[in-house]
Design a protein around this motif. Structure first.
Motif, short mmCIF file in Angstrom:
data_model
loop_
_atom_site.label_atom_id
_atom_site.label_comp_id
_atom_site.label_asym_id
_atom_site.label_seq_id
_atom_site.Cartn_x
_atom_site.Cartn_y
_atom_site.Cartn_z
N GLY A 119 0.80 -1.22 0.00
CA GLY A 119 0.00 0.00 0.00
C GLY A 119 0.83 1.26 0.00
O GLY A 119 0.30 2.32 -0.25
N ALA A 120 2.11 1.17 0.33
CA ALA A 120 2.94 2.36 0.34
C ALA A 120 4.23 2.08 -0.38
O ALA A 120 4.69 0.95 -0.44
N ARG A 121 4.81 3.12 -0.91
CA ARG A 121 6.04 2.94 -1.68
C ARG A 121 7.25 2.86 -0.77
O ARG A 121 8.14 2.05 -0.98
N MET A 122 7.30 3.74 0.20
CA MET A 122 8.49 3.75 1.06
C MET A 122 8.18 3.39 2.51
O MET A 122 8.92 2.66 3.13
N MET A 123 7.11 3.94 3.07
CA MET A 123 6.78 3.66 4.47
C MET A 123 5.82 2.47 4.50
O MET A 123 4.63 2.63 4.66
N CYS A 124 6.39 1.28 4.32
CA CYS A 124 5.54 0.12 4.02
C CYS A 124 4.74 -0.37 5.21
O CYS A 124 3.59 -0.73 5.06
N ASN A 125 5.33 -0.41 6.39
CA ASN A 125 4.63 -0.87 7.59
C ASN A 125 3.96 -2.20 7.30
O ASN A 125 2.76 -2.36 7.48
N TYR A 126 4.71 -3.15 6.84
CA TYR A 126 4.14 -4.36 6.27
C TYR A 126 4.19 -5.55 7.21
O TYR A 126 3.27 -6.35 7.26
N MET A 127 5.26 -5.69 7.98
CA MET A 127 5.39 -6.93 8.76
C MET A 127 4.72 -6.79 10.11
O MET A 127 4.65 -5.71 10.68
N ARG A 128 4.24 -7.89 10.58
CA ARG A 128 3.59 -7.95 11.87
C ARG A 128 4.27 -9.04 12.70
O ARG A 128 4.95 -9.89 12.14
N PHE A 129 4.04 -9.02 14.01
CA PHE A 129 4.63 -10.06 14.84
C PHE A 129 3.91 -11.36 14.50
O PHE A 129 2.72 -11.48 14.70
N GLY A 130 4.66 -12.31 13.98
CA GLY A 130 4.06 -13.58 13.59
C GLY A 130 3.57 -13.60 12.16
O GLY A 130 2.70 -14.38 11.83
#
Lengths: 384, 209, 205
Positions: free
Chosen positions: A163-174
């Motif tokens: 959803g974002a190009r640079m500030m991805c904030n993609y991974m979650r715990f698990g």
């Protein structure tokens, strides 16, 4: 951090010779080649550097203190802003540390997604770093624009996935936040397949270029011994001939499944650092080809891990990954509450600057730019 | 593994006191608390011993452990109205707290690790000195400076101990848990929690909208 | 030969220059704003509030539970819960946000509010041409500015919206089935209790 009053100052040399005076130059903090707001206090004897003190803190926002008041999940978007060129590897390092702290298992598909995104990040980071390095040395525009053209294709992939190009904030715990959309894998395969051709062209452009060789060979030499002692990690360490890649040493995630080699340099100069990144990109392409081929279907999140109200038991953990800049580690101490008691980032960019003065002493002032460019720093991570 | 290293250090560095600090989290990364007087010798041994070779100090962390109020309850026999009775007496004492520096060591040569060393200051106010391990591992140079800056631990033997992230004239240490940030309120359209409290002081109870 | 490497490099730039006239992969830029790249479906920018039905005030899904306000990392959301309940789009009385403000100058588009919302009420918009010369008025969005219809949501994120709609429909069907079953069980139980107390237990199961 100290304030620069004057940019250039003459310092009388202690000797009584009149024609020889030291010139103190303040390089930065708004210098185009300092990769952000970074300043170096340089003392020059003619063209030669006799003193160089890096000055940090212009981008300091106390990321670690903010994290102590945020929930564990709430710090994830802030990790994007550490090394804003490689948000996905920062995400991974933080997720890895929390997973160690709480003992969370990650499903296989999520591990593959992490490897794919991390290696794509490495490709775009190294490609643009080489562009920046050449830009700093005066090849303005062309190499950087070629690199950014390729980076754009990878950023499009990131946008379609996260959803974002640079500030991805993609991974979650698990695991990871979302699964890949339809057609993403084919699109990624296309980008990865086309990448070696770009690398060939890119190398054609530089590797044998006489000007590049003259400017970088034998410049900023760093011995392997000093590199180890000064905690240098990543491509810079390996360019000095030390075989240490955390992907191979720790085998975090699922890196032991992939066949890839760790390129090493001989001389530890700027040219080796440039060349090493070229070779590393080729290895990353190899990893990507294998990961894209083998990615299994399945869940992408550990079902037992909650998004809200996540409270790991009291204890501590240090998790580290091989980010494109070097060893990125997170050291977390939990007191059982919903926010960490202590949250520490081990920033590769900052530690890699330890030897900057040593590499620059005795070199020409114009070489400082090349040496700094080859260290690969991002101020978001240095100053935190 | 840590127990083995501990007994080995004790055999080789005379007069050092070590203590294993257990870690209850699933990571299982236990650490060694070393005393400040022998810290350099211990560090040098860990770096140079041929089979250990912890040549790479990855991470240096400062931690603030403020003093806690210790409440002790004691039953004392006392004469109350001429009759001996057991009376519970509550004594409150304030522990001094301490600052801590944590070193994560790895070996690049042997590819093992981590071994985690901890050092503690005596208190948080006037005895905040620790020996610097920068002479052993140069990678600690900037990180110790950072801890000096943000926590106020003074590293004796550091070659260049100055503030690194904050400016030179700055006082106080922002990462300490009792740090009070300066009152530099700016208008905030969506205040919350502490910011809301602060905004109330500045806007006289009117929630800014 | 000295200069060979430079010539090779120049050949490369020539190839890229000429190639940009024929190949799309060598010329990736477009002439914004006349020309635009296709919107990527998963893209996110700032949050908006979803409402069902034609009336945004009545159809707002947000029940003012304050979870997003609490979880928002930079604390850019500010909500005031209503004192009374109003019927929502399905006619069920619910709390509603009396005030719902998002300071988009503080928002960092992390999407955590979307993830934690149990009511599928807040979603991410794709609109990006938002520059304004008013820092406080123009960037502090109230609930009227934030309200967007579910149709709009379906239009910008079709896949995601379809999944959300299915999920909500399923929940509603379950709820209806449950209340129906409860009502039936109740009526049959009362009917049976009067006739045959023993079989009432089975009907309740």
């Amino acid at each position: 951090m100290s304030t620069a009053t004057e940019a250039v100052r003459l310092i009388p040399k202690p000797t009584d010779s009149h024609e020889c005076q030291l010139l103190e130059v303040s390089m930065g903090p708004q210098h185009p080649s300092t990769h952000g707001v970074f300043r170096m206090d340089v003392a020059l004897d003619g063209e030669r550097v006799v003193k160089l003190k890096p000055v940090f803190g212009y981008l300091h926002r106390n990321h670690e203190k903010i994290a102590e008041t945020e929930s564990y999940l709430g710090s994830m978007p802030y990790t994007d802003r550490l090394d804003y060129m490689c948000s996905l590897t920062s995400n991974w390092a933080y997720a890895l540390a929390v997973e160690k702290l709480a003992g969370i298992q990650v499903p296989e598909r999520a591990e593959y997604l992490r490897v794919i995104t991390a290696e794509l990040t490495r490709l775009q980071n190294h490609a643009s770093l080489i562009g920046f390095l050449l830009q700093d040395m005066g090849a303005s525009g062309t190499p950087l624009m070629y690199a950014f053209r390729e980076r754009e294709k990878i950023l499009d992939l990131f946008e379609a996935l996260t959803g974002a190009r640079m500030m991805c904030n993609y991974m979650r715990f698990g695991g990871c936040r979302v699964d890949m959309p339809a057609g993403w894998l084919q699109q990624a395969q296309k980008v990865v397949d086309a990448f070696p051709r770009f690398l060939d062209e890119y190398e054609q452009l530089f590797t044998e270029n006489e000007i590049l060789m003259a400017r970088t060979q034998g410049v900023g030499v760093l011995s392997g011994e000093l590199a180890v002692n000064a905690g240098i990690t990543g491509p810079m360490l390996r360019a000095s001939g030390v075989n240490y890649d955390i992907r191979k040493v720790d085998k975090y995630g699922i890196y032991e499944r992939f066949a890839f080699r760790v390129p090493l340099g001989d001389h530890g100069d700027v040219y080796d650092r440039y060349m090493l990144r070229m070779l590393e990109m080729r290895e990353s392409v190899k990893i990507l080809q294998q990961a894209l081929r083998d990615i299994p279907p399945g869940p992408i999140m550990d079902p037992k891990t909650k998004i809200r109200g996540f409270r790991p038991k009291a204890g501590e953990a240090y998790g580290r990954t091989e980010s494109p800049k070097g060893e990125l580690g997170f050291y977390l101490i939990s007191d059982g509450s919903s926010n960490p008691y202590r949250y520490r980032v081990r920033p590769p960019s900052l530690v890699n600057l330890t030897v900057l003065e040593g590499m620059c002493l005795g070199q020409n002032v114009a070489d400082v730019m090349a040496i700094l460019g080859s260290v690969d720093i991002v101020m978001g991570e240095v100053d935190r | 593994m840590l127990e083995a290293i501990k007994s080995e250090i004790e055999a080789n560095v005379s007069g050092c006191r070590l203590e294993v600090v257990p870690n209850s989290s699933p990571s299982g990364q236990h650490s060694l608390l070393i005393d400040c007087e022998r810290a350099l010798a211990v560090a040098r041994f860990l770096r140079d011993a041929a089979h250990l070779r912890f040549d790479y100090c990855s991470n240096v962390t400062g931690i603030d452990w403020p003093g806690k109020e210790i409440v002790e309850k004691e039953k004392i026999k006392k004469l109350v109205d001429g009759v001996e009775q057991e009376v519970e007496e509550v004594r409150k004492t304030q522990s001094a707290g301490h600052l801590e520096a944590v070193y994560h060591l790895y070996s690049m040569e042997k590819k093992h690790g981590p071994v985690i060393l901890r050092m503690r200051t005596k208190n948080r106010s006037d005895q905040t000195h620790l020996p610097s391990l920068t002479p052993i591992w140069r990678s600690a140079e900037f990180q110790e400076r950072e801890i000096f800056d943000l926590y106020g631990i003074v590293f004796d033997g550091h070659p260049d101990l100055r503030r690194i992230l904050m400016w030179d004239g700055f006082e106080d240490h922002p990462m300490r848990r009792d740090y009070v940030e300066p009152d530099d309120y700016e208008y905030e359209p969506t205040p919350h929690d502490e910011v809301l409290e602060k905004s109330k002081q500045h806007t006289h109870g009117v929630r800014a909208r | 030969m000295l200069g060979e490497g430079i010539l090779k490099g120049l050949a490369e730039t020539a190839r890229n220059f000429l190639g940009s006239y024929v190949g799309k992969d060598r010329l990736t830029t477009v002439q914004y704003p006349e020309e635009r790249l296709p919107q990527i479906e998963a893209a996110r920018n700032f949050p908006f509030l979803v409402y069902d039905g034609p009336d945004w005030q009545q159809g707002m899904r947000c029940v003012s539970c304050l979870i997003c306000e609490k979880e928002c990392p930079p604390k850019c959301i500010s909500i005031e819960k209503s004192k009374d309940k109003k019927p929502d789009a399905t006619g069920k009385p619910q709390f509603y946000p009396a005030v719902f403000n998002i300071d988009v100058s503080v928002c960092m588009s992390c999407q955590i509010c979307v993830e934690v919302c149990p009511f599928e009420a807040i979603k991410m918009d794709v609109e990006f041409e938002l520059s304004t010369d008013d820092r406080f008025g123009g960037l502090l969005w109230n609930k009227e500015r934030l309200a967007r219809s579910n149709e709009y949501y379906r239009q910008i994120h079709p896949t995601e919206a379809a999944a959300v709609d299915a999920h909500l429909a399923e929940d509603r069907a379950k709820l209806e089935a449950k209340s129906k079953a409860a009502a039936e069980a109740k009526s049959s139980a009362t009917a049976m209790v009067s006739a045959q107390p023993a079989s009432g237990v089975a009907a309740e199961k």
